[in-house]
Design a protein around this motif. Sequence first.
Motif, short mmCIF file in Angstrom:
data_model
loop_
_atom_site.label_atom_id
_atom_site.label_comp_id
_atom_site.label_asym_id
_atom_site.label_seq_id
_atom_site.Cartn_x
_atom_site.Cartn_y
_atom_site.Cartn_z
N ALA A 6 -1.76 -13.93 -4.32
CA ALA A 6 -1.31 -15.46 -4.82
C ALA A 6 -0.36 -14.43 -6.43
N ASN A 7 -0.70 -13.87 -6.90
CA ASN A 7 0.32 -12.99 -8.37
C ASN A 7 1.62 -12.99 -8.14
N PHE A 8 2.04 -12.86 -6.84
CA PHE A 8 3.17 -11.74 -7.38
C PHE A 8 4.27 -13.22 -5.97
N LYS A 9 5.16 -13.67 -6.30
CA LYS A 9 5.84 -14.31 -5.71
C LYS A 9 6.99 -13.04 -4.94
N VAL A 10 7.12 -12.42 -5.47
CA VAL A 10 8.29 -11.24 -4.42
C VAL A 10 7.57 -10.32 -5.12
N LEU A 11 7.19 -9.53 -3.34
CA LEU A 11 6.95 -8.23 -3.81
C LEU A 11 8.13 -7.37 -3.35
N HIS A 12 7.82 -5.89 -4.03
CA HIS A 12 9.27 -5.08 -4.03
C HIS A 12 8.44 -3.31 -3.45
N TYR A 13 7.03 -2.93 -3.48
CA TYR A 13 6.16 -1.99 -2.86
C TYR A 13 4.82 -2.27 -2.96
N ILE A 14 4.06 -1.64 -2.52
CA ILE A 14 2.28 -1.75 -2.69
C ILE A 14 2.63 0.37 -2.37
N THR A 15 1.85 1.05 -3.12
CA THR A 15 2.12 2.41 -2.67
C THR A 15 0.21 2.51 -3.12
N VAL A 16 -0.11 2.48 -1.79
CA VAL A 16 -2.04 3.39 -1.68
C VAL A 16 -2.12 4.77 -1.46
N THR A 17 -2.70 5.37 -2.26
CA THR A 17 -2.66 7.07 -2.70
C THR A 17 -4.23 7.02 -2.55
N GLY A 18 -4.70 8.19 -1.40
CA GLY A 18 -6.17 8.48 -1.14
C GLY A 18 -6.57 9.62 -1.82
N HIS A 19 -7.28 9.94 -3.32
CA HIS A 19 -7.49 11.30 -3.16
C HIS A 19 -9.43 11.54 -2.90
N THR A 20 -9.52 12.57 -3.67
CA THR A 20 -10.55 13.48 -3.32
C THR A 20 -11.22 14.15 -3.97
N ASP A 21 -12.24 14.77 -4.21
CA ASP A 21 -13.09 15.84 -4.61
C ASP A 21 -13.04 16.78 -4.29
#
Length: 289
Positions: free
Chosen positions: A199-214
């Motif tokens: 809804a908020n991005f008419k043009v999408l360049h990239y998405i980075t999903v980063t997982g973190h642990t303790d």
Amino acid sequence: MKTKMLLWTPVLAGLTAMLAGCAAPGRAIDKEAEARAIAARPAEPTAQEWPDPASAKWKEGAFPNLENVRKMAPGMGKDQVRELLGWPHFSEGLWGVREWNYLFHLRTGKTPSDYVTCQYMVRYDGAELATGAWWKTADCAALANPPAVTPIPAAPTLMPPQKVSLSADGLFRFDGAGPADLLPEGRERISQLAADIRANFKVLHYITVTGHTDRLGTDTYNQALSQARADTVRDLLVQGGIDRAKVRAVGMGKRQPVVSDCAGSRATPELVKCLQPNRRVEVEVQGGN
């Protein structure tokens, strides 16, 4: 006065008869005849078939209402054409003829008074229904029907990268990482995030999903856990309508903690709770609106 009336009566009678001869009785258009006229699709007139402009009866021509010209369509009767275009300008006749020709002046737009004179032809079938209408030259056709101007879309406004941090404890059961380990509220949160991105991005360049642990557990275990959680979130975003080619998943293990002052090394309830902010999945979005 009586003598004058007698003198003028023959003249009026003759004029009335002449006008009556110029008009055909009005009649409804037969639907089958109209369909035949529409389906006729005759070839365009050849160069030799256009009349010499010098032979026009009304050499002055006319400035047409171009909106009316654009309403012309096969199947129209002569009265309908006359209402749109007026009487023809040449001496080919009105009724019982298969062709009407016009001299139309079209403004070029270069100056308020600049115009060109063009020839326009309407042809009819035996039922006196129009089968087609043409401009003599392509230049005249372009002036009468200018191409639609397609506005250039505005360039999207590039927004700063937007980052959302999702608590892994709110997404997965403890130590879980796969789709089967997702909590119902975690699945709903990711689905809503995908909808918000669309809804908020008419043009999408990239998405980075980063997982973190303790920091509890081995480096190898934490790296694999963080990567698996990032992969699961990425896959759910794709299921929510995000282009997979623009989403990458990265596991950072325990290398980027947000809290580091939790004492202890054994997984006590207190330490697990203190380290909770480090167990997270971050989603960074770059695009425009």
